[in-house]
Design a protein around this motif. Structure first.
Motif, short mmCIF file in Angstrom:
data_model
loop_
_atom_site.label_atom_id
_atom_site.label_comp_id
_atom_site.label_asym_id
_atom_site.label_seq_id
_atom_site.Cartn_x
_atom_site.Cartn_y
_atom_site.Cartn_z
N SER A 1 0.83 -1.21 0.00
CA SER A 1 0.00 0.00 0.00
C SER A 1 0.86 1.25 0.00
N LEU A 2 1.96 1.24 0.75
CA LEU A 2 2.85 2.40 0.77
C LEU A 2 3.44 2.65 -0.61
N LYS A 3 3.87 1.59 -1.28
CA LYS A 3 4.43 1.76 -2.63
C LYS A 3 3.42 2.45 -3.54
N ALA A 4 2.16 2.03 -3.47
CA ALA A 4 1.12 2.64 -4.30
C ALA A 4 0.88 4.09 -3.89
N LEU A 5 0.95 4.37 -2.60
CA LEU A 5 0.69 5.71 -2.09
C LEU A 5 1.72 6.73 -2.57
N ILE A 6 2.99 6.33 -2.64
CA ILE A 6 4.04 7.30 -3.00
C ILE A 6 4.42 7.25 -4.49
N GLU A 7 3.93 6.25 -5.18
CA GLU A 7 4.27 6.11 -6.60
C GLU A 7 3.92 7.39 -7.37
N GLY A 8 4.90 7.88 -8.10
CA GLY A 8 4.67 9.04 -8.95
C GLY A 8 4.78 10.38 -8.24
N GLU A 9 4.99 10.37 -6.92
CA GLU A 9 5.13 11.63 -6.19
C GLU A 9 6.55 11.77 -5.67
N ASP A 10 7.23 12.85 -6.05
CA ASP A 10 8.61 13.06 -5.64
C ASP A 10 8.77 14.03 -4.48
N ASN A 11 7.72 14.71 -4.07
CA ASN A 11 7.84 15.68 -3.00
C ASN A 11 7.96 14.97 -1.66
N LEU A 12 9.07 15.18 -0.98
CA LEU A 12 9.35 14.50 0.28
C LEU A 12 8.32 14.86 1.36
N THR A 13 8.02 16.13 1.50
CA THR A 13 7.07 16.54 2.54
C THR A 13 5.71 15.88 2.32
N ALA A 14 5.24 15.87 1.10
CA ALA A 14 3.95 15.24 0.80
C ALA A 14 3.98 13.75 1.14
N ASN A 15 5.06 13.08 0.78
CA ASN A 15 5.15 11.64 1.05
C ASN A 15 5.28 11.35 2.55
N LEU A 16 6.03 12.16 3.27
CA LEU A 16 6.13 11.95 4.72
C LEU A 16 4.79 12.23 5.39
N ALA A 17 4.08 13.24 4.92
CA ALA A 17 2.76 13.54 5.48
C ALA A 17 1.80 12.38 5.25
N ASN A 18 1.76 11.88 4.03
CA ASN A 18 0.88 10.73 3.75
C ASN A 18 1.33 9.48 4.49
N ALA A 19 2.63 9.28 4.61
CA ALA A 19 3.13 8.10 5.33
C ALA A 19 2.72 8.15 6.80
N SER A 20 2.81 9.32 7.44
CA SER A 20 2.41 9.41 8.85
C SER A 20 0.90 9.20 8.98
N ALA A 21 0.12 9.76 8.07
CA ALA A 21 -1.34 9.56 8.11
C ALA A 21 -1.68 8.09 7.89
N PHE A 22 -0.97 7.44 6.99
CA PHE A 22 -1.22 6.03 6.69
C PHE A 22 -0.92 5.14 7.90
N ILE A 23 0.22 5.37 8.54
CA ILE A 23 0.56 4.58 9.74
C ILE A 23 -0.48 4.84 10.83
N ASN A 24 -0.86 6.10 11.00
CA ASN A 24 -1.85 6.45 12.02
C ASN A 24 -3.17 5.71 11.78
N GLN A 25 -3.52 5.58 10.53
CA GLN A 25 -4.76 4.88 10.15
C GLN A 25 -4.66 3.38 10.37
N GLU A 26 -3.49 2.81 10.12
CA GLU A 26 -3.33 1.35 10.12
C GLU A 26 -2.94 0.74 11.46
N MET A 27 -2.28 1.49 12.31
CA MET A 27 -1.81 0.93 13.59
C MET A 27 -2.81 1.21 14.70
N GLU A 28 -3.00 0.22 15.54
CA GLU A 28 -3.89 0.37 16.69
C GLU A 28 -3.08 0.78 17.91
N ASN A 29 -3.76 1.42 18.84
CA ASN A 29 -3.17 1.80 20.13
C ASN A 29 -1.94 2.68 20.00
#
Length: 149
Positions: free
Chosen positions: A8-36
């Protein structure tokens, strides 16, 4: 959390080179997927100030600057070593950005030859993070950093 998040992460960042955007989405994605968990985000190293500076995150407002070698994040960064802390109140020099946090995992990452920052995740539950979490999150960071090579 299972290894399917890596695809899912590979699909999320594919085609986007902006580091800030990818780190923002990565943190949101982990927040969504991890419990507690109650905080997830990135700290980026600044050579000029010799400290980690707050980057994209999900959670309550956080410490903006963490000195190199201080607290869990600064220690993981300076040692270039993942730290899983079962009880942050037993970690010497722990920096309490959120009093509700009880356990923490910090994973250093690299862009190029030097350590660039850390992924930091906090939980209100003691002993929240397992070796399995560490493996998956390390794989997560490998995918993210590989995207910029």
């Amino acid at each position: 959390m299972d290894k399917s998040i890596l695809t899912s992460l590979k699909a999320l960042i594919e085609g986007e080179d902006n580091l800030t955007a990818n780190l923002a989405n990565a943190s949101a994605f982990i927040n969504q997927e991890m419990e507690n968990i109650n905080w997830v985000g990135f700290y980026i190293f600044s050579k000029e100030s010799d400290c980690l500076i707050l980057g994209p995150f999900q959670g309550k407002p956080a410490c903006v600057r963490i000195p190199n070698g201080k607290g869990v994040c600064g220690t993981a960064f300076s040692q270039n070593k993942t730290l899983r802390v079962p009880d942050v109140h037993e970690f010497p020099g722990h920096i309490a950005c959120d009093e509700a946090s009880r356990s923490e995992i910090v994973i250093p990452f690299r862009f190029g030859n030097s350590v660039s920052g850390v992924l930091d995740i906090d939980s209100p539950v003691t002993e929240r993070f397992t070796p399995g979490d560490e493996d998956i999150l390390s794989g997560f960071m490998e995918i993210l950093t590989e995207h910029y090579r």
